[in-house]
Motif scaffolding. Structure first.
Motif, mmCIF file in Angstrom:
data_model
loop_
_atom_site.group_PDB
_atom_site.id
_atom_site.type_symbol
_atom_site.label_atom_id
_atom_site.label_comp_id
_atom_site.label_asym_id
_atom_site.label_seq_id
_atom_site.Cartn_x
_atom_site.Cartn_y
_atom_site.Cartn_z
ATOM 1 N N CYS A 19 7.513 42.223 2.613
ATOM 2 C CA CYS A 19 7.283 42.086 1.165
ATOM 3 C C CYS A 19 7.099 43.442 0.504
ATOM 4 N N CYS A 42 9.265 38.616 4.512
ATOM 5 C CA CYS A 42 9.241 38.177 3.119
ATOM 6 C C CYS A 42 10.014 36.856 3.017
ATOM 7 N N ALA A 43 9.354 35.846 2.453
ATOM 8 C CA ALA A 43 9.993 34.523 2.398
ATOM 9 C C ALA A 43 10.904 34.371 1.183
ATOM 10 N N GLY A 44 10.942 35.409 0.333
ATOM 11 C CA GLY A 44 11.768 35.312 -0.867
ATOM 12 C C GLY A 44 12.974 36.241 -0.829
ATOM 13 N N TRP A 72 2.546 37.289 0.595
ATOM 14 C CA TRP A 72 3.340 36.348 -0.194
ATOM 15 C C TRP A 72 2.690 36.090 -1.557
ATOM 16 N N CYS A 109 3.699 38.958 -3.824
ATOM 17 C CA CYS A 109 5.092 39.443 -3.766
ATOM 18 C C CYS A 109 5.923 38.685 -4.802
ATOM 19 N N CYS A 116 8.640 36.404 -3.248
ATOM 20 C CA CYS A 116 8.084 35.176 -2.641
ATOM 21 C C CYS A 116 7.678 34.198 -3.746
HETATM 22 ZN ZN ZN Z 1 7.812 38.468 -0.150
#
Ligand code: ZN
Ligand code: ACM
Length: 537
Positions: free
Chosen positions: A276, A295-297, A333, A336, A339
């Protein structure tokens, strides 16, 4: 089980004829104990003097056969394939009579189990002195009819090679120990904060950078001491394929674990753009849980993980791929923008739902390639991915919940199945992570305890975990694994304790320990000191 009858007259005759013939091993010493053994009263011993001869067993697939000296006139060991309902897929019948040994099995798993039983019926004084040598014949084995099958389909042992790297020769030895005990899954924990251990050709920095840390934590966690030595290592794809094949030839499936979204500092040190913050990030020196995670985004994260999994699937044919999922802090997250945008776009109510979204997306990728995911029980939080199997480590509650949702489960609760805990007396043992799981705690474990009967079929089995923060050497791993793995093998195979319970198991271990010694395995002595003390009281 009828009592094993030492037919003295017959034995004397045999002994006179062949003065060097070693006495048959007691059937009660088998670990795990077969589920059913019959010794007809008129049976005696079968002498194995010269050699054996395997009939109907395809040699290339069964490493267990390599140790046996073979010749055209040897005692025939015959595999008859039994189709139909008489035998379960992992079961076997073994009939040892005066002129042959007959194995009846529906498939390879049953033959592996039968050959493991046969190996245990060889007196340890006749085991190969070193790897590659043959079994030394000139012993008697008991005539017996065995009908055997496992209570649980999944019988696993895990090994973390990230906190401390273990050489490929030790992985082989670890698998030898599993095969001897009829374990059929090896969960290979290959990626972590402290090191990435599997070569990925598309992302070479994972091992150029991620496999190495510039310092390591030493001693007890509370001391927060560190050395300043560069430490690391990794397995080439060729080595990993060798291990997959080595395991397969012993009836064991290797389940690789690629951790996501947490426990990923080593990968992020190599590719900080996947975090992130953008980094810089270092491979972790100490133990614990860290805030920097994938980073989940960021769409590149998913592309990266898919690229990694493509190569992982190519190396590991296991139907289950472990994607980790445990101990993922949501700190990064929460702040971020990428995210948060991903959450907004997908109408996700919180960061737990974002983790579920992440795991479900990876599940879709693996499902599309014909594989299923298994993850630690945190993957239940925020919603379980539709086809995921759950590995329950924070107790068994997560496993029970998943089973009641009709998802497959492997039980691996910290108590008693974390073999990184102390096992006899913390004051006398080398530093461990903490906790206490004795040999008899393991022997008392029941994977379906607390699971409503209608959901038992979702409990595939159980596994012990061997996290190596406090195990720098393979000798230390051996000490933590045995004798506890022997106890686990028996409860998973039998579905409970043997007749005579703890006392009978301890008696079996008195002989079984010789098998561990013959393998060169450094089991913990402490439990045996304790047993000696208990029995003196
Ligand atoms: Zn992220
Ligand atoms: C775990 O012990 N964090 C699965």
């Amino acid at each position: 089980m009828k009592k094993f009858l030492p037919l003295f007259a017959f034995w004397l005759l045999l002994a006179c004829e062949s003065p060097e013939l070693t006495e048959a091993v007691s059937l009660d010493s088998l670990v795990p104990l077969p589920s059913r053994m019959d010794v007809p009263d008129d049976r005696g011993f079968t002498a194995v003097q010269g050699s054996v001869r395997f009939v109907g067993i395809p040699e290339d697939d069964f490493a267990e056969m390599e140790e046996w000296p073979q010749s055209a006139d040897g005692l025939p060991i015959i595999w008859r394939k039994e189709e139909g309902d008489a035998l379960s897929l992992q079961g076997y019948w073994l009939d040892i009579s005066a002129d042959s040994v007959v194995i009846l099995a529906a498939g390879d798993a049953g033959v592996h189990a039968a050959l493991s039983t046969l190996k245990q019926l060889v007196p340890t004084s006749h085991w190969p002195e070193k790897k590659g040598d043959p079994i030394r014949l000139g012993f008697a084995w008991p005539q017996v009819h065995i009908e055997d099958e496992p209570a649980f389909e999944y019988r696993g042992m895990h090994l973390d090679v990230c906190r401390h790297f273990m050489p490929i020769e030790f992985i082989e030895k670890y698998l030898d120990n599993l095969a001897l005990h009829k374990f059929n899954r090896f969960h290979w924990h290959l990626t972590e904060d402290q090191g990435w251990r599997i070569e990925i050709k598309k992302y070479p920095k994972l091992t150029e950078v991620g496999a190495w840390r510039s310092a390591s934590q030493t001693g007890a966690y509370s001391e927060q001491r560190f050395d300043s030595t560069r430490y690391g290592g990794f397995y080439t794809q060729e080595e990993a394929r060798h291990i997959v094949d080595y395991a397969r030839r012993r009836g064991i499936t290797v389940i690789p674990e690629i951790e996501m979204p947490g426990h990923s500092l080593a990968a992020l040190a190599a590719y900080p753009e996947l975090s992130c913050t953008g980094g810089p990030i270092e491979v972790a020196h100490g133990w614990g849980v860290f805030d920097d995670v994938y980073c989940a985004g960021n769409p590149e994260v998913y592309t990266f993980l898919e690229g990694v999994l493509d190569e992982v699937m190519d190396i590991f044919p296991s139907p289950l791929i472990h994607i980790g999922g445990d101990e993922c802090p949501k700190t990064r997250w929460e702040s971020c923008s990428k995210c948060q945008l991903e959450m907004e776009r997908n109408k996700l109510k919180d960061e737990h739902a974002l983790q579920s979204h992440f795991i479900t997306r990876m599940e879709r990728y693996l499902n599309a390639h014909g594989r299923n995911i298994i993850g630690w029980d945190e993957i239940l939080e925020g919603g379980l991915a539709p086809n995921a199997a759950v590995m329950s480590w924070r107790g068994t509650a997560g496993g029970i919940q998943a089973a009641s949702m009709e998802h497959e489960v492997v039980m691996t609760p910290g108590k008693p199945l974390y073999f990184d805990h102390y096992q006899f007396n913390p004051g006398e043992e080398p530093v461990a992570i903490g906790g206490f799981n004795s040999l008899m705690d393991v022997y008392a474990f029941n994977p379906v305890a607390g699971v409503p009967a209608e959901y038992h079929r979702y409990i595939l089995g159980a596994q012990a975990n061997v996290w190596t923060e406090y195990m720098e050497t393979s000798d230390h791993v051996e000490h933590m694994v045995q004798p506890r793995a022997s106890a686990l093998s028996e409860v998973l195979w039998l579905g409970g304790k043997r007749p005579g319970e703890d006392a009978a198991f301890r008696q079996a271990m008195d002989y079984h320990i010789q098998r561990l010694q013959a393998m060169g395995w450094k089991y913990a002595p402490y439990e045996f000191k304790k047993i000696a003390t208990d029995e003196a009281q």
